[in-house]
Design an enzyme around this catalytic site. Structure first.
Site, PDB file in Angstrom:
ATOM      1  N   CYS A 165      50.259 -46.482 -42.966  1.00 19.25           N
ATOM      2  CA  CYS A 165      49.185 -47.314 -42.515  1.00 19.25           C
ATOM      3  C   CYS A 165      48.014 -46.338 -42.593  1.00 19.25           C
ATOM      4  O   CYS A 165      47.793 -44.990 -42.254  1.00 19.25           O
ATOM      5  CB  CYS A 165      49.393 -47.683 -41.061  1.00 19.25           C
ATOM      6  SG  CYS A 165      48.021 -48.545 -40.447  1.00 19.25           S
ATOM      7  N   CYS A 220      51.326 -43.745 -37.971  1.00 23.88           N
ATOM      8  CA  CYS A 220      52.150 -44.455 -38.571  1.00 23.88           C
ATOM      9  C   CYS A 220      52.020 -43.964 -40.180  1.00 23.88           C
ATOM     10  O   CYS A 220      50.775 -44.202 -40.764  1.00 23.88           O
ATOM     11  CB  CYS A 220      52.543 -46.255 -38.621  1.00 23.88           C
ATOM     12  SG  CYS A 220      52.589 -46.502 -37.057  1.00 23.88           S
ATOM     13  N   CYS A 232      46.773 -55.738 -45.029  1.00 22.17           N
ATOM     14  CA  CYS A 232      47.548 -55.126 -44.044  1.00 22.17           C
ATOM     15  C   CYS A 232      47.601 -53.615 -44.215  1.00 22.17           C
ATOM     16  O   CYS A 232      48.296 -53.334 -45.182  1.00 22.17           O
ATOM     17  CB  CYS A 232      49.098 -55.955 -43.811  1.00 22.17           C
ATOM     18  SG  CYS A 232      49.795 -55.341 -42.556  1.00 22.17           S
ATOM     19  N   CYS A 266      43.356 -44.684 -34.294  1.00 18.07           N
ATOM     20  CA  CYS A 266      44.534 -45.090 -33.614  1.00 18.07           C
ATOM     21  C   CYS A 266      45.141 -43.814 -33.403  1.00 18.07           C
ATOM     22  O   CYS A 266      44.855 -42.589 -34.073  1.00 18.07           O
ATOM     23  CB  CYS A 266      45.417 -45.809 -34.698  1.00 18.07           C
ATOM     24  SG  CYS A 266      46.840 -46.496 -34.095  1.00 18.07           S
ATOM     25  N   CYS A 311      41.637 -61.262 -38.223  1.00 20.68           N
ATOM     26  CA  CYS A 311      42.674 -60.000 -37.645  1.00 20.68           C
ATOM     27  C   CYS A 311      41.470 -59.172 -37.121  1.00 20.68           C
ATOM     28  O   CYS A 311      40.225 -58.678 -38.042  1.00 20.68           O
ATOM     29  CB  CYS A 311      43.197 -59.455 -38.918  1.00 20.68           C
ATOM     30  SG  CYS A 311      43.929 -57.772 -38.619  1.00 20.68           S
ATOM     31  N   GLU A 317      36.409 -52.424 -38.097  1.00 22.24           N
ATOM     32  CA  GLU A 317      36.665 -53.572 -39.188  1.00 22.24           C
ATOM     33  C   GLU A 317      37.549 -54.610 -38.786  1.00 22.24           C
ATOM     34  O   GLU A 317      38.285 -54.690 -37.802  1.00 22.24           O
ATOM     35  CB  GLU A 317      37.381 -53.021 -40.465  1.00 22.24           C
ATOM     36  CG  GLU A 317      36.470 -51.941 -41.120  1.00 22.24           C
ATOM     37  CD  GLU A 317      37.165 -51.283 -42.543  1.00 22.24           C
ATOM     38  OE1 GLU A 317      36.565 -51.103 -43.326  1.00 22.24           O
ATOM     39  OE2 GLU A 317      38.455 -51.421 -42.346  1.00 22.24           O
TER      40      GLU A 317
END
Length: 398
Positions: free
Chosen positions: A149, A146, A371, A142, A135, A121
């Site tokens: 997230c 975190c 975010c 990942c 962005c 994305e």
């Protein structure tokens, strides 16, 4: 919210599916080559002699990255036989846009298929920077996990290539109709590596992509308008600064190791003291090139006034700007966003200490584009389910 459907659709220690994790061998996509790499590729393929490679590479580079062409036949100042040779040896293809969504606030999110079963994305945010920011992602998935997230809940599939990173910019410029324009006509002025993945775990591709994006004869976005965000891969900070001259952003979110170990598990490897020392030594850091610290506001977790005071002490002497990010919810999260009054009191303490601390306005929440909300659909969640979740979140209190 507008949605256009353009076509159908590990954690650390887990086993990766190498058939998916390794890009298939294919013709070289010139979009992912720096100017120097492009010249070398032309010679190696026998398309042009070495004596003319630099000149020819410059021509092709401008066609690809300033004019945005995807067909060698459009390169009218290149000889016809050379265009045929280029088409036989290379490609200029764009990846497939699986889905394009437009938020009620104008934010645009693109779900891009870079290879079979491999999706990523990218998000365009208007009215950020000079005119608008894109962005971009550096990995599919990942490894950092975190806890606040959404991307961290998706296992790492693989690193993106430089071509796949640059392609995210090309897709946005196609959609914005922004090729061969300059100055005041531009709609895209900033690039932020704040999408999926940890850029410093894919530094070679990120550095090449930045070189391509910042080249003055192409997309021409200044390195001072390109920001790379990291969760704190300290050993790569020096190389990032030296190789890219990009602006640095740090995904901080806590002022003590006990809490940051939970929020950003990478902290267990590179603790806060180690991170701050690495930041102080970042090449080019100054009052004119401040480091941005990202701090997500989590209700009753890291938003106390004592935390604000601790943040002031932690960053003492570091040329810094602090972005306060109201937490953007996603399905299944355990966290809530801090109350707005709490965020404002937190910001006031930072402001009184002399730090610029803007509160980032949530953008694209209704399409899960804000975010911390990005997560590709390589995991095969149906688009209808995604839209239902996004609609439910749009109805929830901010």
């Amino acid at each position: 919210m507008e949605t256009s459907q353009l076509s159908g659709s590990n954690a650390l220690g887990a086993t990766l599916d190498l058939a998916r994790a390794t890009p298939a061998v294919a013709a070289v996509n010139l979009s992912g080559l720096t100017r120097g790499q492009l010249a070398a590729a032309l010679v190696e393929a026998g398309v042009v002699p070495a004596a003319k490679a630099k000149m020819r590479a410059g021509q092709i580079f401008r066609w690809v990255h300033f004019r945005g062409v995807t067909d060698f036949e459009q390169m009218t100042d290149v000889a016809k036989e050379t265009r045929a040779a280029l088409a036989g040896a290379f490609v200029l293809t764009r990846p497939e846009i699986v889905e394009r969504q437009v938020s009620k606030d104008g934010t645009r999110k693109y779900l891009i298929r870079v290879a079979p079963g491999i999706e990523v994305e990218a998000v365009y945010i208007p009215d950020v920077g000079r005119v608008g920011a894109l962005c971009v992602s550096s990995q599919v998935g990942c490894t950092l996990n975190c806890t606040f997230c959404h991307t961290g809940t998706q296992a790492l599939v693989r690193n993106l290539t430089a071509a796949e990173i640059v392609a995210q910019v090309q897709v946005a410029k196609d959609d914005l109709d922004e090729w061969a324009v300059d100055g005041e006509d531009r709609k895209l002025s900033n690039i932020v590596f704040m999408g999926m993945g940890e850029p410093l775990y894919n530094l070679d591709a990120v550095a090449d992509a930045i070189e391509i994006i910042s080249d003055n004869e192409g997309i021409a976005i200044s390195r001072r308008r390109i920001t790379v965000s990291t969760s704190g891969v300290v050993p790569q900070l020096q190389a990032l600064g030296e190789r890219t001259q990009a602006m640095l952003a740090i995904s901080l979110h806590a002022t003590n190791d006990a809490l940051r170990d939970v929020l950003v598990p990478l902290n267990r490897k590179y603790d806060i003291a180690t991170l701050i020392e690495g930041i102080r030594n970042y090449p080019g850091i100054s009052n004119a090139r401040r480091v941005t610290f990202e701090y997500v506001m989590l209700k009753d977790v890291n938003d106390s006034l004592d935390e604000a005071r601790a943040l002031v002490q932690l960053l003492k002497g570091v040329p810094a700007k602090i972005n306060l990010i109201p937490f953007n919810p996603w399905p299944g999260t355990q966290y809530e966003c801090s109350d707005w009054a709490t965020i404002e009191r937190f910001a006031a303490i930072l402001n009184r200490a002399g730090y610029s601390s803007p509160i980032r306005t949530p953008r694209g929440r209704d399409i899960l584009a804000a975010c911390g909300q990005l997560k590709s659909e390589s995991e095969k969640v149906r688009a209808s389910v995604r839209r239902r979740d996004a609609a439910a979140l749009a109805q929830s209190p901010s």
